[in-house]
Design a protein around this motif. Structure first.
Motif, PDB file in Angstrom:
ATOM      1  N   UNK A   1      16.738 -93.055  30.902  1.00  0.00           N
ATOM      2  CA  UNK A   1      17.145 -91.673  30.678  1.00  0.00           C
ATOM      3  C   UNK A   1      17.983 -91.131  31.833  1.00  0.00           C
ATOM      4  N   UNK A   2      18.205 -91.966  32.834  1.00  0.00           N
ATOM      5  CA  UNK A   2      18.945 -91.547  34.027  1.00  0.00           C
ATOM      6  C   UNK A   2      20.433 -91.730  33.804  1.00  0.00           C
ATOM      7  N   UNK A   3      21.195 -90.768  34.278  1.00  0.00           N
ATOM      8  CA  UNK A   3      22.646 -90.839  34.186  1.00  0.00           C
ATOM      9  C   UNK A   3      23.212 -91.395  35.489  1.00  0.00           C
ATOM     10  N   UNK A   4      24.446 -91.837  35.441  1.00  0.00           N
ATOM     11  CA  UNK A   4      25.093 -92.414  36.621  1.00  0.00           C
ATOM     12  C   UNK A   4      25.173 -91.421  37.776  1.00  0.00           C
ATOM     13  N   UNK A   5      25.146 -90.123  37.465  1.00  0.00           N
ATOM     14  CA  UNK A   5      25.243 -89.107  38.520  1.00  0.00           C
ATOM     15  C   UNK A   5      23.909 -88.817  39.209  1.00  0.00           C
ATOM     16  N   UNK A   6      22.830 -89.487  38.791  1.00  0.00           N
ATOM     17  CA  UNK A   6      21.524 -89.317  39.422  1.00  0.00           C
ATOM     18  C   UNK A   6      20.593 -88.371  38.697  1.00  0.00           C
ATOM     19  N   UNK A   7      21.138 -87.571  37.784  1.00  0.00           N
ATOM     20  CA  UNK A   7      20.296 -86.682  36.989  1.00  0.00           C
ATOM     21  C   UNK A   7      19.750 -87.413  35.777  1.00  0.00           C
ATOM     22  N   UNK A   8      19.036 -86.682  34.947  1.00  0.00           N
ATOM     23  CA  UNK A   8      18.441 -87.257  33.748  1.00  0.00           C
ATOM     24  C   UNK A   8      18.913 -86.495  32.526  1.00  0.00           C
ATOM     25  N   UNK A   9      19.020 -87.183  31.422  1.00  0.00           N
ATOM     26  CA  UNK A   9      19.424 -86.621  30.142  1.00  0.00           C
ATOM     27  C   UNK A   9      18.964 -87.556  29.050  1.00  0.00           C
ATOM     28  N   UNK A  10      19.836 -87.861  28.111  1.00  0.00           N
ATOM     29  CA  UNK A  10      19.583 -88.876  27.076  1.00  0.00           C
ATOM     30  C   UNK A  10      18.312 -88.614  26.287  1.00  0.00           C
ATOM     31  N   UNK A  11      18.028 -87.334  26.039  1.00  0.00           N
ATOM     32  CA  UNK A  11      16.880 -86.921  25.222  1.00  0.00           C
ATOM     33  C   UNK A  11      15.527 -87.263  25.847  1.00  0.00           C
ATOM     34  N   UNK A  12      15.455 -87.297  27.171  1.00  0.00           N
ATOM     35  CA  UNK A  12      14.150 -87.463  27.811  1.00  0.00           C
ATOM     36  C   UNK A  12      13.220 -86.351  27.352  1.00  0.00           C
ATOM     37  N   UNK A  13      13.702 -85.131  27.380  1.00  0.00           N
ATOM     38  CA  UNK A  13      12.958 -83.982  26.883  1.00  0.00           C
ATOM     39  C   UNK A  13      13.467 -83.716  25.472  1.00  0.00           C
ATOM     40  N   UNK A  14      12.594 -83.774  24.499  1.00  0.00           N
ATOM     41  CA  UNK A  14      13.029 -83.742  23.098  1.00  0.00           C
ATOM     42  C   UNK A  14      13.694 -82.432  22.681  1.00  0.00           C
ATOM     43  N   UNK A  15      13.524 -81.361  23.433  1.00  0.00           N
ATOM     44  CA  UNK A  15      14.183 -80.102  23.091  1.00  0.00           C
ATOM     45  C   UNK A  15      15.658 -80.087  23.488  1.00  0.00           C
TER      46      UNK A  15
ATOM     47  N   UNK B   1      18.650 -82.856  23.428  1.00  0.00           N
ATOM     48  CA  UNK B   1      19.012 -84.227  23.072  1.00  0.00           C
ATOM     49  C   UNK B   1      20.352 -84.658  23.663  1.00  0.00           C
ATOM     50  N   UNK B   2      20.949 -83.821  24.513  1.00  0.00           N
ATOM     51  CA  UNK B   2      22.247 -84.132  25.096  1.00  0.00           C
ATOM     52  C   UNK B   2      22.160 -85.373  25.981  1.00  0.00           C
ATOM     53  N   UNK B   3      23.182 -86.213  25.931  1.00  0.00           N
ATOM     54  CA  UNK B   3      23.174 -87.405  26.780  1.00  0.00           C
ATOM     55  C   UNK B   3      23.472 -87.090  28.249  1.00  0.00           C
ATOM     56  N   UNK B   4      24.154 -85.972  28.500  1.00  0.00           N
ATOM     57  CA  UNK B   4      24.524 -85.635  29.870  1.00  0.00           C
ATOM     58  C   UNK B   4      23.295 -85.242  30.684  1.00  0.00           C
ATOM     59  N   UNK B   5      23.411 -85.404  31.996  1.00  0.00           N
ATOM     60  CA  UNK B   5      22.354 -84.914  32.874  1.00  0.00           C
ATOM     61  C   UNK B   5      22.205 -83.421  32.658  1.00  0.00           C
ATOM     62  N   UNK B   6      20.960 -82.980  32.636  1.00  0.00           N
ATOM     63  CA  UNK B   6      20.697 -81.556  32.498  1.00  0.00           C
ATOM     64  C   UNK B   6      19.422 -81.210  33.244  1.00  0.00           C
ATOM     65  N   UNK B   7      19.288 -79.940  33.534  1.00  0.00           N
ATOM     66  CA  UNK B   7      18.170 -79.471  34.349  1.00  0.00           C
ATOM     67  C   UNK B   7      16.830 -79.744  33.675  1.00  0.00           C
ATOM     68  N   UNK B   8      16.731 -79.470  32.381  1.00  0.00           N
ATOM     69  CA  UNK B   8      15.455 -79.651  31.687  1.00  0.00           C
ATOM     70  C   UNK B   8      14.983 -81.105  31.770  1.00  0.00           C
ATOM     71  N   UNK B   9      15.854 -82.044  31.474  1.00  0.00           N
ATOM     72  CA  UNK B   9      15.471 -83.459  31.526  1.00  0.00           C
ATOM     73  C   UNK B   9      15.178 -83.905  32.953  1.00  0.00           C
ATOM     74  N   UNK B  10      15.956 -83.416  33.905  1.00  0.00           N
ATOM     75  CA  UNK B  10      15.743 -83.817  35.290  1.00  0.00           C
ATOM     76  C   UNK B  10      14.417 -83.288  35.815  1.00  0.00           C
ATOM     77  N   UNK B  11      14.098 -82.041  35.495  1.00  0.00           N
ATOM     78  CA  UNK B  11      12.798 -81.499  35.895  1.00  0.00           C
ATOM     79  C   UNK B  11      11.651 -82.206  35.172  1.00  0.00           C
ATOM     80  N   UNK B  12      11.879 -82.600  33.922  1.00  0.00           N
ATOM     81  CA  UNK B  12      10.868 -83.361  33.184  1.00  0.00           C
ATOM     82  C   UNK B  12      10.617 -84.703  33.869  1.00  0.00           C
ATOM     83  N   UNK B  13      11.680 -85.373  34.279  1.00  0.00           N
ATOM     84  CA  UNK B  13      11.522 -86.656  34.984  1.00  0.00           C
ATOM     85  C   UNK B  13      10.739 -86.467  36.277  1.00  0.00           C
ATOM     86  N   UNK B  14      11.071 -85.425  37.028  1.00  0.00           N
ATOM     87  CA  UNK B  14      10.340 -85.157  38.269  1.00  0.00           C
ATOM     88  C   UNK B  14       8.870 -84.853  37.989  1.00  0.00           C
ATOM     89  N   UNK B  15       8.588 -84.125  36.918  1.00  0.00           N
ATOM     90  CA  UNK B  15       7.205 -83.813  36.575  1.00  0.00           C
ATOM     91  C   UNK B  15       6.444 -85.077  36.179  1.00  0.00           C
TER      92      UNK B  15
END
Length: 116
Positions: free
Chosen positions: A48-62, A64-78
């Motif tokens: 679920x990690x993007x090349x830029x170091x963030x997370x996306x790729x529908x890690x958080x089901x709410x 579904x964007x493939x790009x790194x985003x805050x919600x997915x990145x915070x979910x990964x950290x949690x």
């Protein structure tokens, strides 16, 4: 602490996760129930990690964007926090670096992260 599930219920839950869940959730359950390695969770999180170091790729089901985003990145950290990853874990460091690079300042001066 009282037992919340009977052994039979745990077995049914394990069976369901093994049949239906994503590999990430399987690794998380193995870590919780069987003492599986944190490395297995980290390996699954990298999907679920993007090349830029963030997370996306529908890690958080709410989101579904493939790009790194805050919600997915915070979910990964949690997830990493819940499973005892140290603060210097490479995935923690890259997620924090991404968050610091994504922060902006709103017109009113507040520091914010764009959702996407």
């Amino acid at each position: 602490m009282p037992t919340l599930l009977t052994p039979e219920a745990v077995d049914r839950a394990r069976s369901f996760v093994e049949r239906r869940a994503r590999p990430l959730e399987r690794a998380r359950l193995a870590h919780l129930l069987d003492g599986g390695p944190l490395a297995a969770i980290a390996d699954e999180l990298t999907a679920f990690r993007s090349a830029d170091g963030g997370f996306g790729h529908a890690l958080e089901s709410d989101c579904r964007a493939p790009e790194s985003n805050v919600l997915a990145t915070l979910t990964a950290l949690d997830i990493l926090r819940q499973h005892g990853a140290p603060g210097d874990h490479p995935l923690v460091a890259s997620a924090c670096d991404w968050l610091m690079g994504a922060v902006t300042r709103a017109d009113n001066g507040l520091v914010v992260w764009p959702f996407i």
